[in-house]
Design a protein around this motif. Sequence first.
Motif, short mmCIF file in Angstrom:
data_model
loop_
_atom_site.label_atom_id
_atom_site.label_comp_id
_atom_site.label_asym_id
_atom_site.label_seq_id
_atom_site.Cartn_x
_atom_site.Cartn_y
_atom_site.Cartn_z
N ALA A 1 27.24 8.32 -7.00
CA ALA A 1 26.95 7.27 -6.04
C ALA A 1 25.89 6.34 -6.63
O ALA A 1 25.31 6.64 -7.68
CB ALA A 1 26.42 7.87 -4.73
N VAL A 2 25.65 5.25 -5.93
CA VAL A 2 24.48 4.42 -6.21
C VAL A 2 23.34 4.96 -5.35
O VAL A 2 23.51 5.16 -4.14
CB VAL A 2 24.74 2.94 -5.88
N TYR A 3 22.22 5.20 -5.98
CA TYR A 3 21.07 5.77 -5.30
C TYR A 3 20.02 4.69 -5.06
O TYR A 3 19.67 3.93 -5.98
CB TYR A 3 20.49 6.91 -6.12
N TYR A 4 19.52 4.68 -3.83
CA TYR A 4 18.54 3.67 -3.41
C TYR A 4 17.25 4.35 -2.95
O TYR A 4 17.31 5.36 -2.23
CB TYR A 4 19.08 2.85 -2.24
N LYS B 1 32.19 4.49 1.11
CA LYS B 1 31.49 5.30 2.11
C LYS B 1 30.22 4.60 2.57
O LYS B 1 29.71 3.69 1.90
CB LYS B 1 31.15 6.67 1.53
N GLU B 2 29.71 5.04 3.69
CA GLU B 2 28.47 4.50 4.20
C GLU B 2 27.28 5.07 3.43
O GLU B 2 27.36 6.15 2.85
CB GLU B 2 28.33 4.82 5.69
N ARG B 3 26.19 4.32 3.46
CA ARG B 3 24.97 4.81 2.84
C ARG B 3 24.45 6.00 3.62
O ARG B 3 24.40 5.97 4.86
CB ARG B 3 23.93 3.69 2.81
N GLU B 4 24.06 7.05 2.91
CA GLU B 4 23.64 8.27 3.57
C GLU B 4 22.27 8.74 3.07
O GLU B 4 21.91 8.52 1.93
CB GLU B 4 24.67 9.39 3.37
N PHE B 5 21.59 9.43 3.95
CA PHE B 5 20.28 9.98 3.65
C PHE B 5 20.41 11.12 2.64
O PHE B 5 21.32 11.96 2.73
CB PHE B 5 19.64 10.49 4.94
N VAL B 6 19.45 11.15 1.70
CA VAL B 6 19.41 12.24 0.72
C VAL B 6 18.11 13.04 0.87
O VAL B 6 18.14 14.26 1.02
CB VAL B 6 19.52 11.67 -0.71
N ALA B 7 16.97 12.35 0.81
CA ALA B 7 15.69 13.03 0.86
C ALA B 7 14.61 12.06 1.28
O ALA B 7 14.75 10.84 1.10
CB ALA B 7 15.34 13.65 -0.49
N ALA B 8 13.52 12.60 1.82
CA ALA B 8 12.39 11.77 2.21
C ALA B 8 11.11 12.58 2.07
O ALA B 8 11.13 13.82 2.10
CB ALA B 8 12.54 11.26 3.65
N ILE B 9 10.02 11.85 1.93
CA ILE B 9 8.72 12.48 1.76
C ILE B 9 7.69 11.70 2.56
O ILE B 9 7.71 10.47 2.60
CB ILE B 9 8.34 12.57 0.26
N THR C 1 0.85 -1.17 0.00
CA THR C 1 0.00 0.00 0.00
C THR C 1 0.89 1.23 0.00
O THR C 1 1.25 1.77 1.05
CB THR C 1 -0.92 0.00 1.23
N PHE C 2 1.25 1.65 -1.20
CA PHE C 2 2.24 2.71 -1.38
C PHE C 2 1.88 3.96 -0.60
O PHE C 2 2.74 4.57 0.03
CB PHE C 2 2.37 3.02 -2.87
N SER C 3 0.63 4.36 -0.63
CA SER C 3 0.24 5.64 -0.05
C SER C 3 0.35 5.67 1.47
O SER C 3 0.23 6.75 2.06
CB SER C 3 -1.21 5.96 -0.46
N SER C 4 0.60 4.56 2.10
CA SER C 4 0.74 4.54 3.56
C SER C 4 2.19 4.58 4.00
O SER C 4 2.48 4.67 5.20
CB SER C 4 0.07 3.30 4.15
N TYR C 5 3.12 4.55 3.06
CA TYR C 5 4.55 4.50 3.40
C TYR C 5 5.24 5.84 3.21
O TYR C 5 5.00 6.54 2.22
CB TYR C 5 5.26 3.46 2.53
N VAL C 6 6.11 6.15 4.15
CA VAL C 6 7.09 7.20 3.95
C VAL C 6 8.11 6.67 2.94
O VAL C 6 8.50 5.50 3.00
CB VAL C 6 7.80 7.55 5.27
N MET C 7 8.52 7.52 2.02
CA MET C 7 9.50 7.11 1.02
C MET C 7 10.76 7.96 1.14
O MET C 7 10.69 9.16 1.40
CB MET C 7 8.92 7.26 -0.39
N GLY C 8 11.89 7.30 0.96
CA GLY C 8 13.15 8.01 1.07
C GLY C 8 14.11 7.63 -0.04
O GLY C 8 13.96 6.59 -0.69
N TRP C 9 15.08 8.51 -0.24
CA TRP C 9 16.19 8.24 -1.15
C TRP C 9 17.48 8.33 -0.34
O TRP C 9 17.65 9.25 0.46
CB TRP C 9 16.25 9.26 -2.29
N PHE C 10 18.34 7.37 -0.60
CA PHE C 10 19.66 7.33 0.02
C PHE C 10 20.69 7.14 -1.09
O PHE C 10 20.35 6.78 -2.20
CB PHE C 10 19.74 6.16 1.01
N ARG C 11 21.94 7.36 -0.75
CA ARG C 11 23.00 7.11 -1.72
C ARG C 11 24.22 6.54 -1.02
O ARG C 11 24.43 6.77 0.19
CB ARG C 11 23.37 8.39 -2.46
N GLN C 12 25.01 5.83 -1.80
CA GLN C 12 26.22 5.24 -1.28
C GLN C 12 27.32 5.36 -2.31
O GLN C 12 27.22 4.78 -3.40
CB GLN C 12 26.01 3.78 -0.89
#
Length: 122
Positions: A90-93, A41-49, A26-37
């Motif tokens: 980076a690789v974006y997830y 380096k460690e995976r790091e936060f980029v953005a969230a909605i 149920t996509f509309s119930s989830y917070v979504m985020g983007w991270f990059r690595q």
Amino acid sequence: QLQASGGGLVQAGGSLRLSCVVSGRTFSSYVMGWFRQAPGKEREFVAAISASGGGTYYSDSVKGRWTISRDNSKNTVYLQMNNLKPEDTAVYYCAAADRKWVPTTTLTYDYWGQGTQVTVSS
């Protein structure tokens, strides 16, 4: 399942738009985020909605350059990346979190996509 796409090779100052399609949930119930690595380096936060799309959050390194958005009718979250810099390489997830708040750490996201490579040349 989360499927990210849209990565590629771009020159500094250019733009890319990443997409992440979510299926089986149920996509509309989830917070979504983007991270990059980046390599080494460690995976790091980029953005969230937030689930509704009413709240967006960015790391300081991308604030003002990039925009996260979502289309709940298409089960898709986007990351519009403008004014790209070589250090954005980076690789974006994409990731989904079943939370009532908007997390910004990797451990608080429940589901992850496979990643898409973004390379910015100088």
